[in-house]
Design a protein around this motif. Structure first.
Motif, PDB file in Angstrom:
ATOM      1  N   THR A 229       0.839  -1.203   0.000  1.00  0.00           N
ATOM      2  CA  THR A 229       0.000   0.000   0.000  1.00  0.00           C
ATOM      3  C   THR A 229       0.876   1.256   0.000  1.00  0.00           C
ATOM      4  O   THR A 229       2.105   1.180  -0.004  1.00  0.00           O
ATOM      5  N   LEU A 230       0.230   2.404   0.031  1.00  0.00           N
ATOM      6  CA  LEU A 230       0.930   3.665  -0.212  1.00  0.00           C
ATOM      7  C   LEU A 230       2.051   3.982   0.783  1.00  0.00           C
ATOM      8  O   LEU A 230       3.107   4.478   0.350  1.00  0.00           O
ATOM      9  N   PRO A 231       1.906   3.745   2.090  1.00  0.00           N
ATOM     10  CA  PRO A 231       3.039   4.059   2.981  1.00  0.00           C
ATOM     11  C   PRO A 231       4.326   3.340   2.594  1.00  0.00           C
ATOM     12  O   PRO A 231       5.408   3.932   2.626  1.00  0.00           O
ATOM     13  N   LEU A 232       4.207   2.062   2.203  1.00  0.00           N
ATOM     14  CA  LEU A 232       5.389   1.313   1.788  1.00  0.00           C
ATOM     15  C   LEU A 232       5.929   1.827   0.459  1.00  0.00           C
ATOM     16  O   LEU A 232       7.153   1.971   0.285  1.00  0.00           O
ATOM     17  N   ILE A 233       5.044   2.119  -0.470  1.00  0.00           N
ATOM     18  CA  ILE A 233       5.476   2.634  -1.780  1.00  0.00           C
ATOM     19  C   ILE A 233       6.224   3.952  -1.606  1.00  0.00           C
ATOM     20  O   ILE A 233       7.290   4.165  -2.204  1.00  0.00           O
ATOM     21  N   CYS A 234       5.672   4.838  -0.768  1.00  0.00           N
ATOM     22  CA  CYS A 234       6.326   6.130  -0.521  1.00  0.00           C
ATOM     23  C   CYS A 234       7.657   5.936   0.200  1.00  0.00           C
ATOM     24  O   CYS A 234       8.655   6.599  -0.109  1.00  0.00           O
ATOM     25  N   ALA A 235       7.674   5.034   1.175  1.00  0.00           N
ATOM     26  CA  ALA A 235       8.900   4.798   1.942  1.00  0.00           C
ATOM     27  C   ALA A 235      10.015   4.264   1.051  1.00  0.00           C
ATOM     28  O   ALA A 235      11.183   4.640   1.210  1.00  0.00           O
ATOM     29  N   LEU A 236       9.673   3.412   0.111  1.00  0.00           N
ATOM     30  CA  LEU A 236      10.677   2.866  -0.806  1.00  0.00           C
ATOM     31  C   LEU A 236      11.314   3.967  -1.647  1.00  0.00           C
ATOM     32  O   LEU A 236      12.514   3.931  -1.945  1.00  0.00           O
ATOM     33  N   SER A 237      10.504   4.955  -2.025  1.00  0.00           N
ATOM     34  CA  SER A 237      11.044   6.061  -2.829  1.00  0.00           C
ATOM     35  C   SER A 237      11.939   6.981  -2.005  1.00  0.00           C
ATOM     36  O   SER A 237      12.763   7.724  -2.552  1.00  0.00           O
ATOM     37  N   LEU A 238      11.797   6.917  -0.676  1.00  0.00           N
ATOM     38  CA  LEU A 238      12.576   7.768   0.216  1.00  0.00           C
ATOM     39  C   LEU A 238      13.757   7.041   0.849  1.00  0.00           C
ATOM     40  O   LEU A 238      14.579   7.653   1.530  1.00  0.00           O
ATOM     41  N   ASP A 239      13.825   5.738   0.653  1.00  0.00           N
ATOM     42  CA  ASP A 239      14.836   4.889   1.287  1.00  0.00           C
ATOM     43  C   ASP A 239      16.180   5.011   0.556  1.00  0.00           C
ATOM     44  O   ASP A 239      16.392   4.395  -0.489  1.00  0.00           O
ATOM     45  N   LYS A 240      17.068   5.808   1.115  1.00  0.00           N
ATOM     46  CA  LYS A 240      18.368   6.058   0.462  1.00  0.00           C
ATOM     47  C   LYS A 240      19.356   4.912   0.689  1.00  0.00           C
ATOM     48  O   LYS A 240      20.235   4.668  -0.134  1.00  0.00           O
ATOM     49  N   SER A 241      19.212   4.204   1.797  1.00  0.00           N
ATOM     50  CA  SER A 241      20.174   3.159   2.130  1.00  0.00           C
ATOM     51  C   SER A 241      19.917   1.850   1.392  1.00  0.00           C
ATOM     52  O   SER A 241      20.806   1.000   1.300  1.00  0.00           O
ATOM     53  N   GLY A 242      18.706   1.690   0.887  1.00  0.00           N
ATOM     54  CA  GLY A 242      18.362   0.439   0.226  1.00  0.00           C
ATOM     55  C   GLY A 242      17.950  -0.653   1.190  1.00  0.00           C
ATOM     56  O   GLY A 242      17.650  -1.788   0.787  1.00  0.00           O
ATOM     57  N   GLU A 243      17.905  -0.308   2.474  1.00  0.00           N
ATOM     58  CA  GLU A 243      17.558  -1.284   3.515  1.00  0.00           C
ATOM     59  C   GLU A 243      16.149  -1.829   3.319  1.00  0.00           C
ATOM     60  O   GLU A 243      15.904  -3.040   3.408  1.00  0.00           O
ATOM     61  N   LEU A 244      15.220  -0.943   3.032  1.00  0.00           N
ATOM     62  CA  LEU A 244      13.827  -1.353   2.852  1.00  0.00           C
ATOM     63  C   LEU A 244      13.660  -2.150   1.562  1.00  0.00           C
ATOM     64  O   LEU A 244      12.913  -3.138   1.528  1.00  0.00           O
ATOM     65  N   ALA A 245      14.353  -1.732   0.526  1.00  0.00           N
ATOM     66  CA  ALA A 245      14.276  -2.449  -0.751  1.00  0.00           C
ATOM     67  C   ALA A 245      14.765  -3.890  -0.593  1.00  0.00           C
ATOM     68  O   ALA A 245      14.184  -4.825  -1.160  1.00  0.00           O
ATOM     69  N   ARG A 246      15.814  -4.082   0.189  1.00  0.00           N
ATOM     70  CA  ARG A 246      16.327  -5.439   0.419  1.00  0.00           C
ATOM     71  C   ARG A 246      15.339  -6.280   1.222  1.00  0.00           C
ATOM     72  O   ARG A 246      15.129  -7.456   0.938  1.00  0.00           O
ATOM     73  N   ALA A 247      14.701  -5.641   2.212  1.00  0.00           N
ATOM     74  CA  ALA A 247      13.755  -6.364   3.067  1.00  0.00           C
ATOM     75  C   ALA A 247      12.488  -6.760   2.321  1.00  0.00           C
ATOM     76  O   ALA A 247      11.807  -7.720   2.706  1.00  0.00           O
TER      77      ALA A 247
END
Length: 313
Positions: A229-247
């Motif tokens: 959903t939108l909170p995760l989609i927005c967070a991924l666009s703001l995640d500079k470290s790539g930590e969320l993308a890996r998770a």
């Protein structure tokens, strides 16, 4: 409005009554509790912009709309395997998935029975089309599970079909069946759409930040089911470290720690970014509402729209 909604509730209780104990018991928690009757409320407010109706037509239509909504909730809970609904065990938790699906189908049949007797053929067709879109978007959501690379545009398209169309229909049918002027009816239809979009965004935010005792469902329930959903989609666009993308990669997401992901979404600003989108749709709705004829109905709709944006924080 409380008296009107109580009347709608009475019509629902009478319409869904069944001698079958599974159906009767399965619906008690859904129609015998403190459901907000939001969609029926929108329909009734919209009907105030038209002419008085005979035979309580607007109350019957409001009841049909709520029955449709609850039927989709029952089916949703089966698909998502959600254990709770409104703080109580979901229908499928109590009676099994097969009976839950059939209870949902029973509600749909009662909904169409009312709609056939109290609405125009045009609106009966619109109701059927909404069900078709809801089903299509639910299937799409199932296809998209654990796909964190979902775009904001794709997300908006899904919630349009899942939620906003029914809000829009409630406002449109309420005004149209009451013979409101065409321009007013169209403005209400657009306002209903924007309210529905904002409502669903806020609902999705609450999966990350809500008070479980208030929202009456388990925090992170959608996330556990792989619903992006939108909170995760927005967070991924703001995640500079790539930590969320890996998770949330295809390999990691199904086994990921939900609390860990929620923590990153919160700390990265994903919730605030999602809330800005909800505010944008709310502003659009309020702009449409400001163009409606002045009076009690417009005031109620305006207050309701503002309240939905800040609920349960």
């Amino acid at each position: 409005m409380p008296e009107s909604l109580e009347k709608v509730s009475g019509i629902i209780q009478a319409s869904v009554a069944s001698q079958n104990p599974v159906i009767a018991e399965g619906l008690i928690s859904l129609f015998g509790g403190d459901g907000k009757l939001l969609r029926p409320g929108l329909l009734l407010i919209a009907s105030e912009f038209g002419k008085p109706q005979k035979e309580d037509k607007q109350f019957k239509l409001a009841a049909a709309l709520e029955m449709l909504h609850v039927a989709t909730l029952i089916h949703d809970d089966v698909i998502d395997d959600s254990p709770l609904r409104r703080g109580l065990p979901a229908v499928h938790t109590r009676f099994g998935k097969q009976d839950a699906v059939l209870i949902g189908d029973y509600l749909l049949s009662r909904c169409f029975l009312i709609a056939a007797g109290y609405t125009s053929p045009e609106h009966a067709v619109a109701l059927a089309q909404v069900i078709s879109v809801i089903c299509t978007m639910e299937i799409q959501q199932n296809i998209d599970r654990y796909r964190a690379d979902t775009s904001i545009r794709h997300y908006f398209r899904k919630i349009m079909g899942k939620t906003a169309m029914l809000f829009s229909l409630a406002c449109h049918v309420g005004a149209s069946e009451a013979k409101a002027p065409k321009a007013v009816t169209e403005r209400l239809r657009r306002a209903g759409y924007d309210i529905g979009m904002a409502f669903q965004i806020i609902d999705d935010i609450l999966d990350y930040s809500g008070d479980q005792d208030v929202v009456r469902k388990t925090l992170g329930n959608d996330l556990k089911a792989g619903v992006v959903t939108l909170p995760l989609i927005c967070a991924l666009s703001l995640d500079k470290s790539g930590e969320l993308a890996r998770a949330t990669s295809r390999e990691s997401f199904p086994q990921a720690d939900t609390e860990y992901i929620i923590g990153i979404v919160r700390s990265s600003g994903g919730i605030e970014a999602a809330r800005e989108h909800a505010k944008r749709y709310t502003r659009r709705a309020l702009t449409e509402i400001s163009g409606l004829p002045r009076g009690k109905a417009r005031d109620m709709l305006e207050k309701l729209t503002q309240h939905l944006l800040i609920r349960n924080y």
